[in-house]
Design an enzyme around this catalytic site. Structure first.
Site, PDB file in Angstrom:
ATOM      1  N   GLU A 184     104.431  -3.583  20.967  1.00 39.15           N
ATOM      2  CA  GLU A 184     103.460  -5.201  21.324  1.00 39.15           C
ATOM      3  C   GLU A 184     105.440  -5.254  22.683  1.00 39.15           C
ATOM      4  O   GLU A 184     105.342  -6.798  21.291  1.00 39.15           O
ATOM      5  CB  GLU A 184     103.065  -4.728  21.240  1.00 39.15           C
ATOM      6  CG  GLU A 184     101.757  -5.057  19.817  1.00 39.15           C
ATOM      7  CD  GLU A 184     100.677  -4.417  21.095  1.00 39.15           C
ATOM      8  OE1 GLU A 184     100.769  -5.500  21.542  1.00 39.15           O
ATOM      9  OE2 GLU A 184      99.923  -3.842  20.957  1.00 39.15           O
ATOM     10  N   CYS A 236     103.010 -14.553  24.233  1.00 38.36           N
ATOM     11  CA  CYS A 236     103.310 -13.681  25.538  1.00 38.36           C
ATOM     12  C   CYS A 236     102.280 -12.516  26.902  1.00 38.36           C
ATOM     13  O   CYS A 236     103.074 -12.330  27.666  1.00 38.36           O
ATOM     14  CB  CYS A 236     103.266 -12.298  24.144  1.00 38.36           C
ATOM     15  SG  CYS A 236     101.900 -11.569  23.513  1.00 38.36           S
TER      16      CYS A 236
HETATM   17  P1  NAD Z   1     113.215 -10.355  19.578  1.00 37.96           P
HETATM   18  O1  NAD Z   1     113.197  -8.707  19.991  1.00 37.96           O
HETATM   19  O2  NAD Z   1     113.917 -10.362  19.077  1.00 37.96           O
HETATM   20  O3  NAD Z   1     112.331 -10.183  17.949  1.00 37.96           O
HETATM   21  C1  NAD Z   1     111.078  -9.781  16.916  1.00 37.96           C
HETATM   22  C2  NAD Z   1     111.954  -8.596  15.727  1.00 37.96           C
HETATM   23  O4  NAD Z   1     112.686  -8.461  15.773  1.00 37.96           O
HETATM   24  C3  NAD Z   1     112.221  -9.947  14.678  1.00 37.96           C
HETATM   25  O5  NAD Z   1     111.626 -10.154  13.181  1.00 37.96           O
HETATM   26  C4  NAD Z   1     114.071  -9.785  14.639  1.00 37.96           C
HETATM   27  O6  NAD Z   1     113.633 -10.586  13.682  1.00 37.96           O
HETATM   28  C5  NAD Z   1     113.768  -8.201  14.828  1.00 37.96           C
HETATM   29  N1  NAD Z   1     115.137  -8.038  15.524  1.00 37.96           N
HETATM   30  C6  NAD Z   1     115.862  -8.967  16.170  1.00 37.96           C
HETATM   31  N2  NAD Z   1     116.984  -8.480  16.618  1.00 37.96           N
HETATM   32  C7  NAD Z   1     116.565  -7.132  16.167  1.00 37.96           C
HETATM   33  C8  NAD Z   1     118.352  -5.789  16.047  1.00 37.96           C
HETATM   34  N3  NAD Z   1     119.255  -6.027  16.519  1.00 37.96           N
HETATM   35  N4  NAD Z   1     117.685  -5.261  15.396  1.00 37.96           N
HETATM   36  C9  NAD Z   1     116.641  -5.035  14.815  1.00 37.96           C
HETATM   37  N5  NAD Z   1     115.920  -6.005  14.925  1.00 37.96           N
HETATM   38  C10 NAD Z   1     116.155  -6.841  15.345  1.00 37.96           C
HETATM   39  O7  NAD Z   1     111.634 -11.153  20.089  1.00 37.96           O
HETATM   40  P2  NAD Z   1     110.836 -12.291  19.575  1.00 37.96           P
HETATM   41  O8  NAD Z   1     111.896 -13.510  19.746  1.00 37.96           O
HETATM   42  O9  NAD Z   1     110.986 -12.664  17.880  1.00 37.96           O
HETATM   43  O10 NAD Z   1     110.035 -12.371  20.488  1.00 37.96           O
HETATM   44  C11 NAD Z   1     109.790 -12.998  21.177  1.00 37.96           C
HETATM   45  C12 NAD Z   1     109.156 -11.052  22.511  1.00 37.96           C
HETATM   46  O11 NAD Z   1     108.200 -11.178  21.912  1.00 37.96           O
HETATM   47  C13 NAD Z   1     108.958 -11.556  23.925  1.00 37.96           C
HETATM   48  O12 NAD Z   1     109.694 -10.861  24.976  1.00 37.96           O
HETATM   49  C14 NAD Z   1     107.027 -11.303  23.422  1.00 37.96           C
HETATM   50  O13 NAD Z   1     106.499 -11.379  25.043  1.00 37.96           O
HETATM   51  C15 NAD Z   1     107.836 -10.445  22.098  1.00 37.96           C
HETATM   52  N6  NAD Z   1     105.648 -11.044  22.488  1.00 37.96           N
HETATM   53  C16 NAD Z   1     104.748  -9.815  22.053  1.00 37.96           C
HETATM   54  C17 NAD Z   1     103.406 -10.018  22.099  1.00 37.96           C
HETATM   55  C18 NAD Z   1     102.478  -9.003  22.014  1.00 37.96           C
HETATM   56  O14 NAD Z   1     101.555  -9.010  21.657  1.00 37.96           O
HETATM   57  N7  NAD Z   1     103.215  -7.774  23.063  1.00 37.96           N
HETATM   58  C19 NAD Z   1     103.199 -10.645  21.217  1.00 37.96           C
HETATM   59  C20 NAD Z   1     104.339 -11.758  20.719  1.00 37.96           C
HETATM   60  C21 NAD Z   1     105.563 -11.563  21.554  1.00 37.96           C
END
Ligand code: NAD
Length: 474
Positions: free
Chosen positions: A228, A262
């Site tokens: 997602e 998002c």
């Molecule tokens: P992110 O990808 O930075 O982090 C998401 C998760 O991944 C966190 O739990 C984090 O701890 C983990 N993570 C981060 N870096 C990692 C790595 N190198 N290896 C393994 N795990 C890692 O996302 P974010 O900043 O928390 O959220 C923002 C993004 O999420 C935006 O792009 C937004 O559009 C998207 N989003 C999508 C939805 C949806 O339903 N489609 C909903 C909310 C947010």
């Protein structure tokens, strides 16, 4: 409060201890799943009720955490996080007894006498990784799906919303069956350690970059993933749109959670002749919603942290500030901001904004707006404001996006019958309502034959009669 705590996995230890404990934790859960603990319908319904009790009885803890992390108002917290999940739970409890029933399908003549059906099997032990922007909803709504389908689940909330993560780590062990549902807190090292383990499904919500990390790790065990993700969700305001309503609904969807949604409208495409009127209406709505100084408004949120604040402030240099633009790093505040005279090459158009900044671009006609959208990665949501059914249909037919909402923003997410998910770089797979149950289930196909009648036609040696029947039957 009811507890089912057994050997609670607490995250109170050091990072090294948490990481060191992960293989054993996953191993234990695999054993528990193999013993069938999470499979009975009664267990699933009980856990869904427990999750609802967690949300109702833990409301004040969760709302405090959301306020601390995101300055989220109680109203927004209840509407977009707690009640959202409660609605998913209620719907699932109501329909689950029907969803788990084997689905009968027709068996062709060649397989008669026989019956065919599809069983929904749980996948096993699943990993749910959440982002920080709706830190409760985005781990618990997938958990509803995981439990309803009879899986064991590990939840990894985002460390970027530490209060919400800690609240979940406290509440989950008190309410849920700890042999089957666990929280692991932490950031990249902990998530990387989890991703080294074998899971039966990984449900990830977050950005595109980490989505690729997850998919690569999943490939090691051929683990299926739901991703997602996000992206820039466009909003077309056609010439015949009801501008006042469009302005109100766009402003609401954009500045909800201070733009950190998002599916927030990322940018608006409008005809040049309509632009100033639309901006004037939007300015009015911002005043009505948040007052002349939104910083004082209890209904306007904060930016999650200083890093994102700095990133967003850099985007304010694009185009002309039509309204807003004020910011303060100490309070992690950025005013609801509308930018005009923005060009497609400006920094604000180069990345998902994910904050309270709304660029308004102009396009001469619908074709140009559609071309603009189609020249970019496929978005998670697409919004079209128009009174014309033809215009609405044309946009639907000629564009690709995770979902579409006509004459509104964001609200399509709240229709549980609509699967929610992206396409292309905005994600793969979907959930909500029955789609969540399906996402966490394997559709096991079963053909059951009777032994009473066994014509020799399909068995060698094949003669003329068999060949004739072959053409008719198979
Ligand atoms: P992110 O990808 O930075 O982090 C998401 C998760 O991944 C966190 O739990 C984090 O701890 C983990 N993570 C981060 N870096 C990692 C790595 N190198 N290896 C393994 N795990 C890692 O996302 P974010 O900043 O928390 O959220 C923002 C993004 O999420 C935006 O792009 C937004 O559009 C998207 N989003 C999508 C939805 C949806 O339903 N489609 C909903 C909310 C947010």
């Amino acid at each position: 409060m009811t507890t089912t705590t057994e050997d609670t996995f607490t995250d109170a230890g050091t990072q090294e201890e948490t990481i060191a404990a992960i293989p054993e934790l996953v191993g234990q859960m695999r054993q528990t799943f193999a013993q069938g603990r999470s499979k009975p319908l009664s267990w699933r319904l009980n856990q869904l009720r427990q999750l609802k009790a967690l949300l109702l009885e833990g409301e004040s803890t969760l709302l405090k955490a959301l306020a601390a992390d995101l300055g989220k108002s109680d109203f927004e917290g209840i509407m977009t996080e707690l009640n959202f999940v409660i609605s998913e739970i209620d719907l699932t409890i109501k329909h689950l007894p029907g969803w788990v029933k084997p689905e009968k399908v027709a068996a062709p003549l060649a397989q008669q006498p026989g019956t065919a059906r599809i069983h929904r099997d749980p996948l096993g032990v699943v990993l749910i990784i959440g982002p920080w922007n709706y830190p409760i909803q985005l781990v618990l709504a997938p958990l509803v799906g995981a439990i309803s389908a009879g899986n064991c689940a590990i939840i990894k909330p985002s460390e970027v919303a530490p209060h919400s993560s800690a609240a979940l780590a406290t509440l989950i062990p008190q309410y849920m069956d700890n042999q089957c549902v666990r929280v692991v807190e932490g950031g990249v090292p902990e998530t990387s350690a989890l991703l080294k383990e074998r899971f039966d499904h990984i449900f990830f919500t977050g950005g595109e970059v980490v989505g690729k990390v997850v998919m690569r790790a999943a490939a090691e065990y051929l683990t299926p993933v739901t991703l997602e993700l996000g992206g820039k969700s466009p909003c077309i305001v056609a010439k015949d749109a009801d501008l006042q309503t469009a302005a109100r609904r766009i402003v609401w969807g954009k500045f909800l959670n201070a733009g950190q949604t998002c599916i927030a409208p990322d940018y608006v495409l409008v005809h040049p002749s309509q632009r100033d009127a639309l901006v004037a209406h939007m300015r009015q709505c911002i005043d009505q919603f948040y007052g002349t100084d939104p910083r004082q408004s209890p209904d306007f949120g904060q930016i999650i942290n200083k890093r994102h604040h700095q990133r967003l402030c850099r985007l304010l240099d694009s185009g002309t500030v039509a309204t807003g633009g004020q910011h303060n790093e100490e309070d992690r505040y950025i005013a609801p901001t509308i930018l005009t005279d923005v060009s497609a090459d400006d920094p604000v158009m180069g990345e998902e904004i994910f904050g309270p900044i709304l660029p308004i671009l102009t396009t001469q006609n619908l074709d140009e707006a559609i071309d603009f959208i189609n020249a970019r990665p496929r978005p998670l949501a697409l919004y079209i404001f128009s009174q014309s059914k033809d215009t609405q249909q044309e946009v639907i037919d000629r564009t690709s996006s995770g979902g579409v909402c006509i004459n509104d923003t964001v609200m399509h997410i709240s229709v549980p019958e609509l699967p929610f998910g992206g396409v292309g770089t905005s994600g793969m797979g979907a959930y909500h309502g029955k789609a969540s149950f399906e996402t966490f289930s394997h559709r096991k196909s079963i053909l059951s034959r009777s032994t009473r009648f066994d014509p020799s036609l399909r068995y060698p040696p094949y003669g003329d009669l068999e060949r004739k029947v072959l053409k008719k039957l198979f």
